[in-house]
Design an enzyme around this catalytic site. Structure first.
Site, PDB file in Angstrom:
ATOM      1  N   ASP A  10       0.864  -1.170   0.000  1.00  0.00           N
ATOM      2  CA  ASP A  10       0.000   0.000   0.000  1.00  0.00           C
ATOM      3  C   ASP A  10       0.915   1.238   0.000  1.00  0.00           C
ATOM      4  O   ASP A  10       2.093   1.149   0.336  1.00  0.00           O
ATOM      5  CB  ASP A  10      -0.870  -0.051   1.268  1.00  0.00           C
ATOM      6  CG  ASP A  10      -1.753   1.155   1.429  1.00  0.00           C
ATOM      7  OD1 ASP A  10      -2.228   1.686   0.407  1.00  0.00           O
ATOM      8  OD2 ASP A  10      -1.973   1.583   2.573  1.00  0.00           O
ATOM      9  N   GLU A  12      -0.262   5.017   0.966  1.00  0.00           N
ATOM     10  CA  GLU A  12      -0.518   5.983   2.033  1.00  0.00           C
ATOM     11  C   GLU A  12      -0.568   5.298   3.392  1.00  0.00           C
ATOM     12  O   GLU A  12      -1.223   4.275   3.564  1.00  0.00           O
ATOM     13  CB  GLU A  12      -1.831   6.719   1.765  1.00  0.00           C
ATOM     14  CG  GLU A  12      -1.763   7.618   0.540  1.00  0.00           C
ATOM     15  CD  GLU A  12      -3.088   8.318   0.306  1.00  0.00           C
ATOM     16  OE1 GLU A  12      -3.478   9.141   1.142  1.00  0.00           O
ATOM     17  OE2 GLU A  12      -3.733   8.027  -0.715  1.00  0.00           O
ATOM     18  N   ASP A  94      -5.178   2.944  -3.717  1.00  0.00           N
ATOM     19  CA  ASP A  94      -6.469   3.490  -4.151  1.00  0.00           C
ATOM     20  C   ASP A  94      -6.380   4.998  -4.364  1.00  0.00           C
ATOM     21  O   ASP A  94      -7.401   5.665  -4.513  1.00  0.00           O
ATOM     22  CB  ASP A  94      -7.574   3.143  -3.143  1.00  0.00           C
ATOM     23  CG  ASP A  94      -8.117   1.737  -3.378  1.00  0.00           C
ATOM     24  OD1 ASP A  94      -7.956   1.231  -4.511  1.00  0.00           O
ATOM     25  OD2 ASP A  94      -8.682   1.145  -2.455  1.00  0.00           O
ATOM     26  N   ASN A 158      -9.008  -1.501   3.186  1.00  0.00           N
ATOM     27  CA  ASN A 158      -8.953  -1.854   1.766  1.00  0.00           C
ATOM     28  C   ASN A 158      -7.686  -2.632   1.394  1.00  0.00           C
ATOM     29  O   ASN A 158      -7.505  -2.998   0.237  1.00  0.00           O
ATOM     30  CB  ASN A 158      -9.102  -0.601   0.879  1.00  0.00           C
ATOM     31  CG  ASN A 158      -7.982   0.400   1.077  1.00  0.00           C
ATOM     32  OD1 ASN A 158      -7.284   0.381   2.084  1.00  0.00           O
ATOM     33  ND2 ASN A 158      -7.804   1.281   0.116  1.00  0.00           N
TER      34      ASN A 158
END
Length: 202
Positions: A10, A12, A94, A158
């Site tokens: 990921d 962030e 995302d 997520n």
């Protein structure tokens, strides 16, 4: 060591600060501090954000101005460099291409798969296009379908799909609530710990 591994990270909260939190602080709009750590439904979260931007007359330029001031988390680039020496690394985020580019430059141009914003000529963000549904999970499954084994790490709701679908998965700098809900997923707070954990499963 298998050369068929890809580490999926990921962005962030893992390599760079949360963009929307930085923007919330820059604009003094506390509602924009909501992230995927708080809201599992990404569509709902993004529509909520876009409505707030509209209310305040803010657009892409203002967010990009904030992003220009964001530095990667301390040690993130060194961690990424060490990891890329060991294996293939893919950042699955995302976030949006319009946000990610300056951050990728500061991280030494790693590969990122993310989404895209729909932006009007005056800079108003009118919508967003997701690359695919459940983008992180879907990408990990697609990589597996072409012969790769995935190792995944992230901090938010997520990220859970890609973490659980991978051969090995780790939470990194996650929330106490997520760690408590998924005690079976090893959780780490420092890059040294995460690097060691990934190295052990390569």
């Amino acid at each position: 060591m298998s050369d068929m591994n890809i580490v999926c990270l990921d962005l962030e909260g893992v390599l760079v600060p949360e963009i929307w939190i930085a923007f919330a602080e820059a604009t003094g709009i506390p509602e924009l501090k909501r992230t995927t750590r708080d809201e599992p439904d990404y569509d709902k979260l993004m529509n909520f954000r876009l409505n707030i931007l509209k209310e305040h007359g803010l657009g892409l330029k203002e967010i990009q101005d904030t992003i220009a001031t964001i530095e990667p988390l301390e040690g993130a680039k060194e961690f990424l460099d060490s990891l890329r020496e060991m294996t293939q690394v893919l950042i699955l985020s995302d976030t949006f291409t319009q946000f990610a580019k300056p951050l990728m430059k500061r991280l030494g141009w790693p590969t990122i798969f993310c989404n895209t914003l729909e932006v009007a000529e005056d800079g108003t963000i009118t919508g967003f296009r997701m690359r695919c549904e459940k983008s992180k999970y879907t990408t990990v499954r697609a990589l597996q379908s072409i012969g790769f084994e995935t190792i995944a790490s992230g901090d938010s709701h997520n990220d859970l799909g890609m973490i659980q679908a991978s051969r090995a998965g780790f939470l990194f700098k996650s929330t106490d609530a997520i760690k408590a809900e998924y005690p079976e997923i090893p959780a780490y707070e420092t890059y040294d710990e995460l690097l060691a954990a990934i190295k052990a499963v390569l």
